[in-house]
Design a protein around this motif. Sequence first.
Motif, PDB file in Angstrom:
ATOM      1  N   MET A 136       0.852  -1.191   0.000  1.00  0.00           N
ATOM      2  CA  MET A 136       0.000   0.000   0.000  1.00  0.00           C
ATOM      3  C   MET A 136       0.887   1.240   0.000  1.00  0.00           C
ATOM      4  N   GLY A 137       0.499   2.224  -0.820  1.00  0.00           N
ATOM      5  CA  GLY A 137       1.307   3.425  -0.886  1.00  0.00           C
ATOM      6  C   GLY A 137       0.520   4.621  -1.370  1.00  0.00           C
ATOM      7  N   VAL A 138       1.152   5.784  -1.260  1.00  0.00           N
ATOM      8  CA  VAL A 138       0.606   7.001  -1.853  1.00  0.00           C
ATOM      9  C   VAL A 138       1.133   7.083  -3.278  1.00  0.00           C
ATOM     10  N   PRO A 139       0.511   7.883  -4.151  1.00  0.00           N
ATOM     11  CA  PRO A 139       0.964   7.948  -5.544  1.00  0.00           C
ATOM     12  C   PRO A 139       2.452   8.238  -5.708  1.00  0.00           C
ATOM     13  N   THR A 140       3.016   9.051  -4.832  1.00  0.00           N
ATOM     14  CA  THR A 140       4.446   9.362  -4.905  1.00  0.00           C
ATOM     15  C   THR A 140       5.284   8.092  -4.879  1.00  0.00           C
ATOM     16  N   TYR A 141       4.897   7.100  -4.066  1.00  0.00           N
ATOM     17  CA  TYR A 141       5.644   5.844  -3.991  1.00  0.00           C
ATOM     18  C   TYR A 141       5.682   5.159  -5.353  1.00  0.00           C
ATOM     19  N   TYR A 142       4.546   5.127  -6.023  1.00  0.00           N
ATOM     20  CA  TYR A 142       4.472   4.434  -7.301  1.00  0.00           C
ATOM     21  C   TYR A 142       5.262   5.161  -8.383  1.00  0.00           C
ATOM     22  N   VAL A 143       5.261   6.486  -8.335  1.00  0.00           N
ATOM     23  CA  VAL A 143       6.075   7.264  -9.272  1.00  0.00           C
ATOM     24  C   VAL A 143       7.551   6.927  -9.085  1.00  0.00           C
ATOM     25  N   ARG A 144       7.980   6.831  -7.853  1.00  0.00           N
ATOM     26  CA  ARG A 144       9.392   6.569  -7.575  1.00  0.00           C
ATOM     27  C   ARG A 144       9.779   5.122  -7.851  1.00  0.00           C
ATOM     28  N   LEU A 145       8.853   4.203  -7.668  1.00  0.00           N
ATOM     29  CA  LEU A 145       9.133   2.814  -8.050  1.00  0.00           C
ATOM     30  C   LEU A 145       9.322   2.709  -9.556  1.00  0.00           C
ATOM     31  N   LEU A 146       8.484   3.384 -10.312  1.00  0.00           N
ATOM     32  CA  LEU A 146       8.600   3.348 -11.768  1.00  0.00           C
ATOM     33  C   LEU A 146       9.902   3.987 -12.242  1.00  0.00           C
ATOM     34  N   ALA A 147      10.455   4.878 -11.463  1.00  0.00           N
ATOM     35  CA  ALA A 147      11.726   5.514 -11.819  1.00  0.00           C
ATOM     36  C   ALA A 147      12.931   4.650 -11.469  1.00  0.00           C
ATOM     37  N   ASP A 148      12.695   3.542 -10.757  1.00  0.00           N
ATOM     38  CA  ASP A 148      13.781   2.639 -10.349  1.00  0.00           C
ATOM     39  C   ASP A 148      13.963   1.549 -11.393  1.00  0.00           C
ATOM     40  N   SER A 149      15.162   1.412 -11.911  1.00  0.00           N
ATOM     41  CA  SER A 149      15.422   0.440 -12.972  1.00  0.00           C
ATOM     42  C   SER A 149      15.247  -1.002 -12.505  1.00  0.00           C
ATOM     43  N   GLY A 150      15.295  -1.218 -11.193  1.00  0.00           N
ATOM     44  CA  GLY A 150      15.149  -2.575 -10.665  1.00  0.00           C
ATOM     45  C   GLY A 150      13.716  -3.012 -10.451  1.00  0.00           C
ATOM     46  N   PHE A 151      12.780  -2.137 -10.767  1.00  0.00           N
ATOM     47  CA  PHE A 151      11.369  -2.449 -10.557  1.00  0.00           C
ATOM     48  C   PHE A 151      10.779  -2.989 -11.844  1.00  0.00           C
ATOM     49  N   ASP A 152      10.376  -4.275 -11.821  1.00  0.00           N
ATOM     50  CA  ASP A 152       9.826  -4.900 -13.020  1.00  0.00           C
ATOM     51  C   ASP A 152       8.873  -6.028 -12.640  1.00  0.00           C
ATOM     52  N   ARG A 153       8.449  -6.798 -13.638  1.00  0.00           N
ATOM     53  CA  ARG A 153       7.494  -7.884 -13.389  1.00  0.00           C
ATOM     54  C   ARG A 153       8.054  -8.934 -12.452  1.00  0.00           C
ATOM     55  N   ARG A 154       9.333  -9.224 -12.576  1.00  0.00           N
ATOM     56  CA  ARG A 154       9.915 -10.245 -11.702  1.00  0.00           C
ATOM     57  C   ARG A 154       9.903  -9.779 -10.245  1.00  0.00           C
ATOM     58  N   THR A 155      10.177  -8.503 -10.020  1.00  0.00           N
ATOM     59  CA  THR A 155      10.142  -7.952  -8.661  1.00  0.00           C
ATOM     60  C   THR A 155       8.763  -8.123  -8.034  1.00  0.00           C
ATOM     61  N   CYS A 156       7.710  -8.008  -8.867  1.00  0.00           N
ATOM     62  CA  CYS A 156       6.327  -8.038  -8.386  1.00  0.00           C
ATOM     63  C   CYS A 156       5.676  -9.417  -8.505  1.00  0.00           C
ATOM     64  N   ARG A 157       6.474 -10.446  -8.752  1.00  0.00           N
ATOM     65  CA  ARG A 157       5.899 -11.753  -9.106  1.00  0.00           C
ATOM     66  C   ARG A 157       5.012 -12.355  -8.032  1.00  0.00           C
ATOM     67  N   ASN A 158       5.232 -12.012  -6.772  1.00  0.00           N
ATOM     68  CA  ASN A 158       4.422 -12.597  -5.697  1.00  0.00           C
ATOM     69  C   ASN A 158       3.384 -11.633  -5.128  1.00  0.00           C
ATOM     70  N   ILE A 159       3.308 -10.437  -5.685  1.00  0.00           N
ATOM     71  CA  ILE A 159       2.350  -9.454  -5.182  1.00  0.00           C
ATOM     72  C   ILE A 159       0.948  -9.784  -5.686  1.00  0.00           C
ATOM     73  N   ARG A 160      -0.001  -9.770  -4.766  1.00  0.00           N
ATOM     74  CA  ARG A 160      -1.403 -10.002  -5.101  1.00  0.00           C
ATOM     75  C   ARG A 160      -2.157  -8.694  -5.268  1.00  0.00           C
ATOM     76  N   LEU A 161      -1.752  -7.662  -4.521  1.00  0.00           N
ATOM     77  CA  LEU A 161      -2.535  -6.435  -4.524  1.00  0.00           C
ATOM     78  C   LEU A 161      -1.654  -5.221  -4.265  1.00  0.00           C
ATOM     79  N   PHE A 162      -1.747  -4.243  -5.173  1.00  0.00           N
ATOM     80  CA  PHE A 162      -1.173  -2.916  -4.965  1.00  0.00           C
ATOM     81  C   PHE A 162      -2.326  -1.953  -4.711  1.00  0.00           C
ATOM     82  N   VAL A 163      -2.252  -1.188  -3.617  1.00  0.00           N
ATOM     83  CA  VAL A 163      -3.298  -0.236  -3.259  1.00  0.00           C
ATOM     84  C   VAL A 163      -2.706   1.167  -3.231  1.00  0.00           C
ATOM     85  N   SER A 164      -3.433   2.130  -3.783  1.00  0.00           N
ATOM     86  CA  SER A 164      -2.994   3.529  -3.747  1.00  0.00           C
ATOM     87  C   SER A 164      -4.094   4.393  -3.157  1.00  0.00           C
ATOM     88  N   GLY A 165      -3.676   5.386  -2.392  1.00  0.00           N
ATOM     89  CA  GLY A 165      -4.641   6.302  -1.803  1.00  0.00           C
ATOM     90  C   GLY A 165      -3.960   7.509  -1.204  1.00  0.00           C
TER      91      GLY A 165
END
Length: 521
Positions: free
Chosen positions: A256-285
Amino acid sequence: MTANLYALFASHFPADKTACCIETHDGQYYSWGDVERASARIANLFASLDLPRGSRIAVQVEKSPEALILYLATLRAGFVYLPLNTAYRAAEIEYFIGDAEPAVFVCSPKNFGWVAQIAFKAGTRHLFTLDEITSGNQGRNSGSLLARAMHFPDTFATVDRQADDLAVILYTSGTTGRSKGAMLSHGNIASNAKVLQQYWHWQADDVLLHALPLFHIHGLLVAANGALLNGSKMIFLPRFDAAEVCRQLPRSSIFMGVPTYYVRLLADSGFDRRTCRNIRLFVSGSAPLLADTFTEFVARTGHTILERYGMSETAMLTSNPYAQERRGGTVGLPLPGVSLRLATTNENGHDTVSGPNEIGDIQVKGPNVFQGYWRMPEKTAEEFTADGYFKTGDVGKFDSAGYLAIVGRSKDLIISGGYNVYPKEIESVLDEIDGVVESAVIGIPHADFGEAVTAVIVKRPEAKLTTDGVIALMKTAIANFKVPKQVFFADELPRNTMGKVQKNLLRERYASQPDITSSAC
């Protein structure tokens, strides 16, 4: 049967109390039994202080497992938990202590000196310290609260409380600059936690990666409460760090995160499908998620972020569905048990319900809606309609499928990085700066923070004010998240015929301008 929120959580703790409840980023391990025993010791300490029923326990400490245990201990002992942003400075803390009159204040050791002066002068009876526990200082210099609590028994009979009894006060500022304490009962918080557990399909083996602060409704009453109610392990990060989140995501199933978290994750080169392979739910608010962020996230990870909508006074109101379509640019559907309507005022001054695609003021009713504002009965009455709906101050519209989109705010609230910022409070500080004639604070769209706090200042002709100089002064006066990220100087502020500053014109004028440099004006 007691309605104490802690009792509800405890009834869902795993049978195996040696299982992990909280694991820190640096490898510390807290079992469910550890949480039970530690919260019992602190609850026993509070009980020994002979505090009156309804006493407030104000807390301004760094995030740690012990800080969450302190929250549980306060509930367990039957008192009222009052979390405060760690960025607040002396003037802000003085107001909160004066308004809430806490019987106990728990602060970080580094702030003890100035907090003690304020607290004892205001009549606070007990002041304790609680440090951020790390692998390097565990068991040492952890503060006076834990040192005192160690001498008390590690069992405690949870105090009986009714659903309407006050559990938490969350301070939320008003457009007048005066902060208001939103009073949430045990029943308010429990009802919302139980609805979200079902609506978001919490699973028995879920692991929550917790990167949010604990003084905010998102991190405490949504994220932490969700895991506690589900008996789920939490991986605790002291603060958001994109690289550390990427390292821990493969071990997690919910984030769970605020939109700023997701913006910064997308800016990280290490963030990809493999990193998220076990995630069931991303929540933003806590702030609007930009359409570009929503779309890019799907493309990068294959996951669709679930947006939801809530506020301190109501907890969560709406959510995009778990198993059905999640629509970008919307905050989803009203949650079960929540009655939500859009209202407008016609020429006769009467409220009428808006139809699909019509814009109206968002009003809500339900078991999640707060009890009112602390010691502000007139303000409380003002914010409710005659038939019991709370006027959120937000403006929205439903689409043809019933998904709610937030289109604006009837108040001048700015949401920057997930935090609520109220212009009037900042303007009052700016106007005290030598050389400032008047100021106006607005929010300008920002890819990282959602909205950037921006100040427009009219100065005296002889004043040698600079952007950096104003910002530096503001950083000494108010919490950092409230400090303007941009400062512009103008000859005058635009006004309508009634003399009111037209902030819509300021937004239009400055939204497309780049940051100005720090030069004397």
